[in-house]
Scaffold this motif. Structure first.
Motif, PDB file in Angstrom:
ATOM      1  N   UNK A 149       0.689  -1.321  -0.109  1.00 42.82           N
ATOM      2  CA  UNK A 149      -0.180   0.016   0.026  1.00 42.82           C
ATOM      3  C   UNK A 149       0.879   1.156  -0.007  1.00 42.82           C
ATOM      4  N   UNK A 150       1.983   1.108  -0.699  1.00 45.28           N
ATOM      5  CA  UNK A 150       2.890   2.470  -0.588  1.00 45.28           C
ATOM      6  C   UNK A 150       2.463   3.306  -1.858  1.00 45.28           C
ATOM      7  N   UNK A 151       2.379   4.526  -1.181  1.00 44.67           N
ATOM      8  CA  UNK A 151       2.103   5.628  -2.352  1.00 44.67           C
ATOM      9  C   UNK A 151       3.206   6.845  -2.233  1.00 44.67           C
ATOM     10  N   UNK A 152       3.976   6.769  -3.365  1.00 45.41           N
ATOM     11  CA  UNK A 152       5.059   7.795  -3.218  1.00 45.41           C
ATOM     12  C   UNK A 152       4.804   9.297  -3.022  1.00 45.41           C
ATOM     13  N   UNK A 210       3.801   1.005   8.761  1.00 52.45           N
ATOM     14  CA  UNK A 210       5.015   1.045   7.468  1.00 52.45           C
ATOM     15  C   UNK A 210       5.778   2.219   7.512  1.00 52.45           C
ATOM     16  N   UNK A 211       7.009   2.153   7.256  1.00 53.09           N
ATOM     17  CA  UNK A 211       7.829   3.204   7.442  1.00 53.09           C
ATOM     18  C   UNK A 211       8.701   2.962   5.892  1.00 53.09           C
ATOM     19  N   UNK A 212       9.186   4.416   5.512  1.00 55.90           N
ATOM     20  CA  UNK A 212       9.879   4.004   4.300  1.00 55.90           C
ATOM     21  C   UNK A 212      10.865   5.308   3.984  1.00 55.90           C
ATOM     22  N   UNK A 213      11.977   5.000   3.308  1.00 64.93           N
ATOM     23  CA  UNK A 213      12.948   6.088   3.003  1.00 64.93           C
ATOM     24  C   UNK A 213      12.949   5.937   1.376  1.00 64.93           C
ATOM     25  N   UNK A 214      12.421   6.747   0.633  1.00 60.33           N
ATOM     26  CA  UNK A 214      12.555   6.466  -0.921  1.00 60.33           C
ATOM     27  C   UNK A 214      13.210   7.622  -1.740  1.00 60.33           C
ATOM     28  N   UNK A 215      13.897   8.371  -1.066  1.00 57.39           N
ATOM     29  CA  UNK A 215      14.744   9.522  -1.978  1.00 57.39           C
ATOM     30  C   UNK A 215      15.694   9.078  -2.593  1.00 57.39           C
ATOM     31  N   UNK A 216      16.571  10.024  -3.078  1.00 52.94           N
ATOM     32  CA  UNK A 216      17.820   9.622  -4.096  1.00 52.94           C
ATOM     33  C   UNK A 216      19.121   9.451  -3.327  1.00 52.94           C
TER      34      UNK A 216
END
Length: 208
Positions: A94-97, A174-180
């Protein structure tokens, strides 16, 4: 015939025997000196004690288990630095950027932690962490159940939300890191139960 009454029967030691004795004594002295030089506290035993102390220091970042109270950080190989966090199975469900920056998502449950850099263990300020969960407001995909926060100058983040409700039999976040700048990480730590009011999740990020 003259009887020699001197001790030893009158035979003088040969030069070869004297040299051999001197060689044996020299070898013994050298061996004892080597043992003293390489023994503790400056020898290999002391080195093992120092390594154990270093390992103990690094274990301060070790994960504390499945509940997610301190997930994602661990000691590096060889006792140096921090090991990068690995994504968990189902972490990107269910991840949404691009979850918007929020001040909070309600009251009753707090998720917080520290974000560090792999290898150096240095805290990372200004890092965006996305968080989403299933609450009484709705499912994980509900816009009111997801948001982003930034780490402070000590690498710390914090987000308060409504209490987490079990989804698929187990309450989780849920936790996320999605940067560059660093490799993406998606975590899914599980709570002990729905009455748990806080969760600490530390992350260690690895540069791309």
């Amino acid at each position: 015939m003259t009887l020699d009454t001197r001790r030893g029967g009158g035979r003088k030691p040969s030069r070869a025997g004297t040299a051999l004795t001197a060689l044996i004594v020299t070898a013994l002295v050298a061996g004892i000196g080597w043992v003293l030089l390489t023994g503790e506290p400056d020898g290999p035993g002391a080195a093992r004690v120092a390594l154990s102390a270093e390992d103990s220091r690094q274990r301060a970042y070790a994960p504390e288990g499945r509940s997610g109270r301190r997930e994602g950080a661990g000691p590096a190989g060889g006792g140096r630095g921090c090991v990068a966090s690995s994504s968990m199975p189902g972490g990107d469900n269910n991840y949404v950027p691009g979850a918007p920056l929020v001040k909070d998502l309600g009251r009753g449950f707090v998720v917080s932690g520290t974000v560090r850099e792999a290898g150096t263990c240095a805290p990372l300020p200004g890092v965006r962490i996305q968080i989403w969960m299933h609450t009484a407001r709705g499912m994980e995909g509900d816009p009111g159940n997801r948001g982003s926060v930034m780490t402070d100058d000590q690498g710390r983040y914090r987000l308060e939300s409504l209490p987490v409700v079990a989804a698929f039999g187990q309450p989780h976040v849920h936790l996320a890191y999605d940067e560059t700048a660093y490799r993406p990480v998606f975590l899914r730590p599980v709570l002990d139960n729905e009455s748990q009011s806080d969760l600490t999740v530390d992350l260690v990020l690895e540069r791309r």
